[in-house]
Scaffold this active site. Structure first.
Site, PDB file in Angstrom:
ATOM      1  N   LYS A 124       0.871  -1.168   0.000  1.00  0.00           N
ATOM      2  CA  LYS A 124       0.000   0.000   0.000  1.00  0.00           C
ATOM      3  C   LYS A 124       0.911   1.221   0.000  1.00  0.00           C
ATOM      4  CE  LYS A 124      -3.326   2.668   2.633  1.00  0.00           C
ATOM      5  NZ  LYS A 124      -3.891   2.937   3.969  1.00  0.00           N
ATOM      6  N   GLY A 185      -8.070   9.548   9.247  1.00  0.00           N
ATOM      7  CA  GLY A 185      -8.418   9.671  10.658  1.00  0.00           C
ATOM      8  C   GLY A 185      -9.416  10.756  10.991  1.00  0.00           C
ATOM      9  N   ALA A 212      -9.558   5.776   3.850  1.00  0.00           N
ATOM     10  CA  ALA A 212      -9.350   6.950   4.711  1.00  0.00           C
ATOM     11  C   ALA A 212     -10.585   7.833   4.821  1.00  0.00           C
ATOM     12  CB  ALA A 212      -8.171   7.801   4.248  1.00  0.00           C
ATOM     13  N   GLY A 213     -10.795   8.320   6.044  1.00  0.00           N
ATOM     14  CA  GLY A 213     -11.863   9.274   6.319  1.00  0.00           C
ATOM     15  C   GLY A 213     -13.183   8.666   6.732  1.00  0.00           C
TER      16      GLY A 213
END
Length: 285
Positions: A124, A185, A212-213
């Site tokens: 990743k 985050g 993400a998020g």
């Protein structure tokens, strides 16, 4: 203590119990030549304890988990080996990540270390360009991706939802894209559904994973209803009051969103439409 070679992370151990994610084996998908039944990719950072992490992986049904190599190398010694053993025992496939890298060269070096350590060519790829938002640097990301692909890596690039940047990553040889829903985050959910919808429409044959998020299972449902192939998250589970229960909630949400997408979600209307027709052919003859 010498760190052992961990080639077994490239795939579940023979005889290991594989997590039972997905839809009872009816909704499989292929990514990087591997068939998966769970569309939930789970991060491994910031859990209250190793035991909670282990239980959360089991509850999530995730068959792929990510780990930040920088963090684990910093841990060192017995702590590092205990963590690796926990992941091995879960039966999940490991996806190392280059979190914390600020340049293409740094990310490439760390990726090569990850391949040696874990015996997998999956990586990743993260290259941060802004310290406030942790937004990926599109230029360094493409540079790193191109070199890693040439070096035989299967690159999972963490990128923004910008269509042109994503196309450049595909041109560099990436076969998978991981656009963000919001900054890492932040728990903001999908801040730009239009951009994500555009990516899905313009790149119909490319595996897309929202990364993400994500803040709640509702965000994951929304991502899956847009036609995304999977969701990757960490903080929303690790920081929950009960991470194990939250992992299960996300598992069910991802499955629900995928089912809804496959079933065909009704089109929105600008006006009311009666559910029960009063004219035309009756339902029961």
């Amino acid at each position: 203590m010498t760190t052992p070679t961990l080639s077994s992370f490239a795939a579940p151990r023979k005889g290991a119990q594989t997590p039972s994610g997905g839809l009872a084996g009816t909704d499989t998908f292929h990514i990087a030549g591997v068939e998966l039944t769970s569309r939930f990719f789970l991060g491994t950072a910031s859990y209250p304890s190793p035991q909670v992490l282990q239980q959360a992986i089991a509850a999530s049904g995730a068959q792929v988990v990510t780990v930040g190599l920088k963090r684990q190398l910093a841990a060192g010694g017995g702590t590092q080996n205990d963590f690796f053993q926990l992941i091995r025992d879960s039966g999940a496939r490991l996806l190392p990540n280059t979190a914390g890298c600020r340049s293409a060269r740094e990310a490439i070096t760390l990726s090569q270390m990850a391949r040696e350590l874990f015996g997998t060519n999956w990586i990743k790829l993260e290259v941060v360009g802004d310290e406030h938002t942790l937004q990926p640097d599109p230029f360094e990301l493409v540079t790193a991706a191109a070199e890693l692909v040439r070096d035989g890596f299967e690159v999972f690039p963490y990128c923004t939802d910008d269509l042109v940047s994503c196309q450049r990553l595909l041109d560099a040889g990436c076969r998978i894209l991981m656009p963000w829903g919001a900054p890492i985050g932040s728990g903001q959910g999908l801040v730009n559904p239009y951009a994500l919808r555009t990516l899905r429409a313009r790149l119909p044959g490319v595996p897309l994973i929202v990364d993400a998020g994500i803040g709640s299972p509702a965000d994951a449902v929304q991502a899956m209803e847009l036609g995304y192939d999977a969701v990757l998250l960490n903080s929303a589970v690790a920081h929950a009051r009960d991470p194990v229960q939250m992992a299960r909630a996300f598992k069910l949400g991802i499955e629900s969103g995928r089912l809804a997408y496959g079933a065909g979600i009704m089109a929105q209307q600008d006006m009311a439409v009666a559910s029960t027709p009063v004219t035309g052919r009756p339902f029961i003859l």
